[in-house]
Motif scaffolding. Structure first.
Motif, PDB file in Angstrom:
ATOM      1  N   LEU A 230       2.237 -59.930  87.156  1.00 46.38           N
ATOM      2  CA  LEU A 230       3.067 -59.621  88.316  1.00 46.38           C
ATOM      3  C   LEU A 230       4.159 -60.659  88.537  1.00 46.38           C
ATOM      4  O   LEU A 230       4.896 -60.583  89.498  1.00 46.38           O
ATOM      5  CB  LEU A 230       2.182 -59.544  89.578  1.00 46.38           C
ATOM      6  N   ASP A 231       4.250 -61.632  87.641  1.00 49.32           N
ATOM      7  CA  ASP A 231       5.278 -62.663  87.755  1.00 49.32           C
ATOM      8  C   ASP A 231       6.644 -62.040  87.543  1.00 49.32           C
ATOM      9  O   ASP A 231       6.919 -61.436  86.512  1.00 49.32           O
ATOM     10  CB  ASP A 231       5.016 -63.741  86.696  1.00 49.32           C
ATOM     11  N   GLY A 232       7.536 -62.196  88.531  1.00 44.86           N
ATOM     12  CA  GLY A 232       8.849 -61.593  88.425  1.00 44.86           C
ATOM     13  C   GLY A 232       9.636 -62.067  87.222  1.00 44.86           C
ATOM     14  O   GLY A 232      10.522 -61.382  86.735  1.00 44.86           O
ATOM     15  N   ARG A 233       9.328 -63.269  86.711  1.00 53.68           N
ATOM     16  CA  ARG A 233      10.031 -63.773  85.536  1.00 53.68           C
ATOM     17  C   ARG A 233       9.745 -62.919  84.319  1.00 53.68           C
ATOM     18  O   ARG A 233      10.474 -62.941  83.341  1.00 53.68           O
ATOM     19  CB  ARG A 233       9.605 -65.220  85.261  1.00 53.68           C
ATOM     20  N   LEU A 234       8.666 -62.135  84.372  1.00 53.32           N
ATOM     21  CA  LEU A 234       8.311 -61.287  83.238  1.00 53.32           C
ATOM     22  C   LEU A 234       8.801 -59.864  83.438  1.00 53.32           C
ATOM     23  O   LEU A 234       8.360 -58.952  82.763  1.00 53.32           O
ATOM     24  CB  LEU A 234       6.790 -61.301  83.026  1.00 53.32           C
ATOM     25  N   GLY A 235       9.716 -59.647  84.361  1.00 50.61           N
ATOM     26  CA  GLY A 235      10.381 -58.358  84.457  1.00 50.61           C
ATOM     27  C   GLY A 235       9.858 -57.471  85.568  1.00 50.61           C
ATOM     28  O   GLY A 235       9.162 -57.895  86.476  1.00 50.61           O
ATOM     29  N   TRP A 236      10.213 -56.202  85.458  1.00 54.08           N
ATOM     30  CA  TRP A 236       9.826 -55.217  86.455  1.00 54.08           C
ATOM     31  C   TRP A 236       8.317 -55.041  86.483  1.00 54.08           C
ATOM     32  O   TRP A 236       7.649 -55.087  85.481  1.00 54.08           O
ATOM     33  CB  TRP A 236      10.450 -53.858  86.124  1.00 54.08           C
ATOM     34  N   THR A 237       7.776 -54.807  87.670  1.00 56.96           N
ATOM     35  CA  THR A 237       6.393 -54.381  87.804  1.00 56.96           C
ATOM     36  C   THR A 237       6.426 -52.997  88.430  1.00 56.96           C
ATOM     37  O   THR A 237       7.312 -52.674  89.220  1.00 56.96           O
ATOM     38  CB  THR A 237       5.579 -55.329  88.702  1.00 56.96           C
ATOM     39  N   HIS A 238       5.456 -52.174  88.057  1.00 58.40           N
ATOM     40  CA  HIS A 238       5.444 -50.824  88.612  1.00 58.40           C
ATOM     41  C   HIS A 238       4.050 -50.470  89.108  1.00 58.40           C
ATOM     42  O   HIS A 238       3.050 -50.911  88.563  1.00 58.40           O
ATOM     43  CB  HIS A 238       5.918 -49.788  87.577  1.00 58.40           C
ATOM     44  N   SER A 239       3.992 -49.708  90.174  1.00 64.32           N
ATOM     45  CA  SER A 239       2.729 -49.269  90.729  1.00 64.32           C
ATOM     46  C   SER A 239       2.976 -47.977  91.498  1.00 64.32           C
ATOM     47  O   SER A 239       4.104 -47.688  91.899  1.00 64.32           O
ATOM     48  CB  SER A 239       2.150 -50.326  91.673  1.00 64.32           C
ATOM     49  N   PRO A 240       1.928 -47.159  91.706  1.00 67.43           N
ATOM     50  CA  PRO A 240       2.112 -45.929  92.473  1.00 67.43           C
ATOM     51  C   PRO A 240       2.689 -46.226  93.845  1.00 67.43           C
ATOM     52  O   PRO A 240       2.273 -47.184  94.507  1.00 67.43           O
ATOM     53  CB  PRO A 240       0.681 -45.362  92.560  1.00 67.43           C
ATOM     54  N   ALA A 241       3.654 -45.415  94.273  1.00 68.18           N
ATOM     55  CA  ALA A 241       4.275 -45.624  95.576  1.00 68.18           C
ATOM     56  C   ALA A 241       3.272 -45.433  96.704  1.00 68.18           C
ATOM     57  O   ALA A 241       3.399 -46.037  97.766  1.00 68.18           O
ATOM     58  CB  ALA A 241       5.455 -44.660  95.742  1.00 68.18           C
ATOM     59  N   ASP A 242       2.252 -44.585  96.492  1.00 70.17           N
ATOM     60  CA  ASP A 242       1.208 -44.341  97.487  1.00 70.17           C
ATOM     61  C   ASP A 242      -0.008 -45.195  97.130  1.00 70.17           C
ATOM     62  O   ASP A 242      -0.707 -44.914  96.154  1.00 70.17           O
ATOM     63  CB  ASP A 242       0.820 -42.870  97.501  1.00 70.17           C
ATOM     64  N   PRO A 243      -0.300 -46.261  97.890  1.00 75.20           N
ATOM     65  CA  PRO A 243      -1.425 -47.133  97.554  1.00 75.20           C
ATOM     66  C   PRO A 243      -2.775 -46.445  97.660  1.00 75.20           C
ATOM     67  O   PRO A 243      -3.767 -46.929  97.112  1.00 75.20           O
ATOM     68  CB  PRO A 243      -1.293 -48.273  98.565  1.00 75.20           C
ATOM     69  N   ASP A 244      -2.847 -45.312  98.371  1.00 77.21           N
ATOM     70  CA  ASP A 244      -4.102 -44.575  98.504  1.00 77.21           C
ATOM     71  C   ASP A 244      -4.350 -43.629  97.333  1.00 77.21           C
ATOM     72  O   ASP A 244      -5.408 -43.005  97.249  1.00 77.21           O
ATOM     73  CB  ASP A 244      -4.106 -43.765  99.804  1.00 77.21           C
ATOM     74  N   LEU A 245      -3.391 -43.519  96.443  1.00 77.55           N
ATOM     75  CA  LEU A 245      -3.522 -42.600  95.318  1.00 77.55           C
ATOM     76  C   LEU A 245      -4.589 -43.105  94.349  1.00 77.55           C
ATOM     77  O   LEU A 245      -4.559 -44.248  93.907  1.00 77.55           O
ATOM     78  CB  LEU A 245      -2.179 -42.472  94.592  1.00 77.55           C
ATOM     79  N   GLU A 246      -5.550 -42.249  94.020  1.00 77.96           N
ATOM     80  CA  GLU A 246      -6.592 -42.599  93.063  1.00 77.96           C
ATOM     81  C   GLU A 246      -6.070 -42.326  91.655  1.00 77.96           C
ATOM     82  O   GLU A 246      -5.776 -41.188  91.302  1.00 77.96           O
ATOM     83  CB  GLU A 246      -7.854 -41.780  93.332  1.00 77.96           C
ATOM     84  N   VAL A 247      -5.932 -43.388  90.871  1.00 74.18           N
ATOM     85  CA  VAL A 247      -5.356 -43.271  89.532  1.00 74.18           C
ATOM     86  C   VAL A 247      -6.404 -43.637  88.487  1.00 74.18           C
ATOM     87  O   VAL A 247      -7.071 -44.665  88.589  1.00 74.18           O
ATOM     88  CB  VAL A 247      -4.122 -44.180  89.378  1.00 74.18           C
ATOM     89  N   GLU A 248      -6.537 -42.783  87.479  1.00 70.15           N
ATOM     90  CA  GLU A 248      -7.451 -43.040  86.363  1.00 70.15           C
ATOM     91  C   GLU A 248      -6.637 -43.441  85.141  1.00 70.15           C
ATOM     92  O   GLU A 248      -5.645 -42.794  84.801  1.00 70.15           O
ATOM     93  CB  GLU A 248      -8.266 -41.785  86.048  1.00 70.15           C
ATOM     94  N   LEU A 249      -7.036 -44.521  84.497  1.00 68.48           N
ATOM     95  CA  LEU A 249      -6.362 -44.998  83.300  1.00 68.48           C
ATOM     96  C   LEU A 249      -7.168 -44.567  82.078  1.00 68.48           C
ATOM     97  O   LEU A 249      -8.327 -44.936  81.929  1.00 68.48           O
ATOM     98  CB  LEU A 249      -6.231 -46.523  83.338  1.00 68.48           C
ATOM     99  N   ARG A 250      -6.561 -43.777  81.204  1.00 67.77           N
ATOM    100  CA  ARG A 250      -7.235 -43.273  80.015  1.00 67.77           C
ATOM    101  C   ARG A 250      -6.603 -43.868  78.757  1.00 67.77           C
ATOM    102  O   ARG A 250      -5.390 -43.804  78.581  1.00 67.77           O
ATOM    103  CB  ARG A 250      -7.144 -41.747  79.941  1.00 67.77           C
ATOM    104  N   THR A 251      -7.425 -44.449  77.901  1.00 62.56           N
ATOM    105  CA  THR A 251      -6.942 -44.965  76.626  1.00 62.56           C
ATOM    106  C   THR A 251      -6.972 -43.833  75.601  1.00 62.56           C
ATOM    107  O   THR A 251      -8.024 -43.255  75.344  1.00 62.56           O
ATOM    108  CB  THR A 251      -7.813 -46.136  76.139  1.00 62.56           C
ATOM    109  N   LEU A 252      -5.807 -43.512  75.041  1.00 65.54           N
ATOM    110  CA  LEU A 252      -5.704 -42.419  74.083  1.00 65.54           C
ATOM    111  C   LEU A 252      -5.990 -42.880  72.666  1.00 65.54           C
ATOM    112  O   LEU A 252      -6.653 -42.191  71.897  1.00 65.54           O
ATOM    113  CB  LEU A 252      -4.307 -41.790  74.151  1.00 65.54           C
ATOM    114  N   ARG A 253      -5.478 -44.059  72.319  1.00 63.56           N
ATOM    115  CA  ARG A 253      -5.766 -44.585  70.981  1.00 63.56           C
ATOM    116  C   ARG A 253      -5.430 -46.061  70.906  1.00 63.56           C
ATOM    117  O   ARG A 253      -4.540 -46.565  71.596  1.00 63.56           O
ATOM    118  CB  ARG A 253      -5.004 -43.782  69.926  1.00 63.56           C
ATOM    119  N   ILE A 254      -6.191 -46.757  70.061  1.00 63.19           N
ATOM    120  CA  ILE A 254      -5.922 -48.149  69.688  1.00 63.19           C
ATOM    121  C   ILE A 254      -6.049 -48.196  68.180  1.00 63.19           C
ATOM    122  O   ILE A 254      -7.107 -47.860  67.632  1.00 63.19           O
ATOM    123  CB  ILE A 254      -6.922 -49.127  70.339  1.00 63.19           C
TER     124      ILE A 254
END
Length: 230
Positions: free
Chosen positions: A76-100
């Protein structure tokens, strides 16, 4: 210990735990009484510490419900560029790994080298809202990553454990239309407009650390950039 130093100490400990993945995104923090007991401080000190975490973009407070982690594992360090997050903090977000997987490419790294590619999808209410593809160096300590997976589902934490600490980056942001493959993956119509970010980061001694590309549904995401702070 002065009250000001107390709340900074509490905030520092909670920040380390959140960024280390010990408290996951979406998790509720203990209440003020429990935190005050844990750190042997007053509730006012706890409130000041939580306010600092809110200002740092690590948590959000829901009236009558408590404080919840919104940090998604990215620096989240601003020196490392833009950070992004859902505009609605109550939004339930699931992170799915498709491939490594292992991949050899010169893509955005300035030279051909062995890399590991990681593709992930963010889903809310069974609807994909973001797609991310990242390349990281296939260091000896990361060669078995396709088998063992990310540390706490976090690329940032995985890099840190491997001794790669991003220090500076180059990043671009623009909007563009989805091509047919992207539209199918994100379950949208071809030509739908998405935010597109690209970021390449390096360590302090200029070793390549990561290149990432993200497609973000502008209806769900906001981007921010902080600078000029120490």
């Amino acid at each position: 210990m002065p009250e000001g130093l107390k709340h900074e100490r509490v905030a520092a400990v909670l920040t380390r735990e959140i960024k280390a993945g010990l408290v996951r995104r979406g998790a509720r923090l203990p209440g003020e009484v429990e935190l005050a007991r844990r750190f042997a401080v007053s509730r006012n000190t706890v409130r000041a510490a939580l306010s600092q975490l809110i200002a740092d973009g690590l948590i959000t407070t829901r009236s009558g419900k408590g404080s919840f982690v919104i940090f998604d594992g990215r620096p989240l360090d601003g020196r490392l560029g833009w950070t992004h997050s859902p505009a609605d903090p109550d939004l339930e977000v699931e992170l799915r790994t498709l491939r490594i997987a292992h991949e050899q490419t010169a893509h955005r790294t300035d030279r051909s080298e062995k890399l590991i590619v990681i593709e992930r999808l963010q889903v809310a209410a069974n609807k994909p809202i973001a797609w991310e593809r990242s390349w990281i160096p296939a260091l000896d300590s990361l060669r078995d990553l396709p088998k063992r997976g990310l540390v706490n589902d976090s690329i940032a934490l995985t890099l840190t454990r491997a001794g790669l600490h991003p220090d500076h980056c180059r990043q671009r942001l623009h909007g563009r239309a989805l091509d047919p493959t992207e539209a199918k993956l994100l379950k949208r119509r071809t030509g739908s407009w998405f935010l597109h970010t690209e970021r390449t980061s390096w360590t302090a001694d200029d070793r390549f650390a990561e290149h990432s590309e993200c497609l973000l549904d502008p209806s769900y995401f906001e981007l921010s950039l902080d600078y000029g702070t120490s």
